[in-house]
Design a protein around this motif. Structure first.
Motif, short mmCIF file in Angstrom:
data_model
loop_
_atom_site.label_atom_id
_atom_site.label_comp_id
_atom_site.label_asym_id
_atom_site.label_seq_id
_atom_site.Cartn_x
_atom_site.Cartn_y
_atom_site.Cartn_z
N ASP A 258 0.85 -1.19 0.00
CA ASP A 258 0.00 0.00 0.00
C ASP A 258 0.89 1.24 0.00
O ASP A 258 0.91 2.02 0.94
CB ASP A 258 -0.91 -0.02 1.23
CG ASP A 258 -1.82 1.19 1.33
OD1 ASP A 258 -2.08 1.83 0.29
OD2 ASP A 258 -2.25 1.52 2.45
N ALA B 39 0.69 4.02 -1.46
CA ALA B 39 0.00 5.31 -1.42
C ALA B 39 -0.60 5.58 -0.04
O ALA B 39 -1.17 6.64 0.19
CB ALA B 39 -1.10 5.36 -2.48
N ASP B 40 -0.48 4.63 0.88
CA ASP B 40 -1.01 4.74 2.24
C ASP B 40 -2.51 5.07 2.25
O ASP B 40 -2.97 5.96 2.96
CB ASP B 40 -0.21 5.79 3.03
CG ASP B 40 -0.42 5.65 4.53
OD1 ASP B 40 -0.86 4.58 4.99
OD2 ASP B 40 -0.14 6.62 5.27
N LYS B 41 -3.25 4.34 1.43
CA LYS B 41 -4.70 4.55 1.32
C LYS B 41 -5.48 3.55 2.17
O LYS B 41 -6.71 3.56 2.15
CB LYS B 41 -5.14 4.42 -0.13
CG LYS B 41 -4.63 5.54 -1.02
CD LYS B 41 -5.17 5.38 -2.42
CE LYS B 41 -4.67 6.52 -3.30
NZ LYS B 41 -5.15 6.40 -4.67
N THR C 53 -5.90 0.54 1.61
CA THR C 53 -6.52 -0.45 0.74
C THR C 53 -5.63 -0.65 -0.49
O THR C 53 -4.98 0.29 -0.95
CB THR C 53 -7.95 -0.02 0.33
OG1 THR C 53 -8.53 -1.04 -0.48
CG2 THR C 53 -7.96 1.28 -0.42
N SER D 34 -10.95 -4.73 -3.46
CA SER D 34 -9.80 -4.15 -2.76
C SER D 34 -9.54 -4.92 -1.49
O SER D 34 -10.46 -5.42 -0.85
CB SER D 34 -10.06 -2.69 -2.42
OG SER D 34 -10.01 -1.91 -3.60
#
Length: 178
Positions: free
Chosen positions: A79, A81-83, A85, A129
């Protein structure tokens, strides 16, 4: 000072004194040349996505590893993008790339087989996801696959506590942007 061991690791890996670590130098810094998770950790440390890791990124990456739980550390490798999910298709692709990196390395044949099975399972999820809890379940079902990730965290963790302390001191003193 506090970062002398980490600074030494960085200096050894940046033997050519180019001022930035490529993937091979980064892997050498932690003795992780044969770890299939090393390219993911390299991308995690490469904050500016330049393809090399400067000393500042090195220290920030170490500090981030320290402040992340074992399971979340492995999840964050995927992850980027550190989203919180990761699309199942993206995760399947990452496992397929890791599987390819095992080719020609007989000691990793068993791991390659397990990576392929996970990739197939994830590809079957289509556009779904994966969240941290789903990922933890995946780690529980396939512990052998994630052994190298845990080992990598231990190797990096040797230097991460002091980096975290330095970052905290710099933040408190106003000498570092949060």
């Amino acid at each position: 000072g506090l970062l002398s061991a980490a600074t030494q690791r960085y200096g050894v890996a940046d033997g050519e004194r180019r001022g930035g670590l490529g993937l091979q130098g980064f892997a050498r810094a932690f003795g992780a040349e044969n770890n299939v998770f090393t390219p993911l950790l390299f991308r995690f440390f490469d904050y500016d996505k330049s393809g090399s890791i400067g000393y500042r990124e090195f220290v920030l990456g170490l500090a981030a590893v320290h402040s992340t739980s074992r399971e979340k550390f492995v999840f964050r490798l995927f992850d980027q993008a550190d989203k919180a999910t990761v699309p199942a298709d993206d995760l399947a692709l990452q496992f397929k790339q890791m599987q390819r990196s095992c080719q020609g390395r007989p000691q990793l044949a068993d791991l390659a087989d397990k990576l392929q099975r996970i990739g197939v399972d994830l590809a079957g999820l289509g556009g779904s996801s994966i969240m941290l809890d789903d990922f933890k379940a995946l780690m529980t079902r396939h512990p052998r696959v994630f052994q190298q990730a845990h080992k990598l965290r231990e190797q990096v963790g040797t230097y991460s506590a002091t980096a975290s302390q330095v970052i905290a001191k710099l933040a408190r003193s106003g000498n570092m942007q949060a």
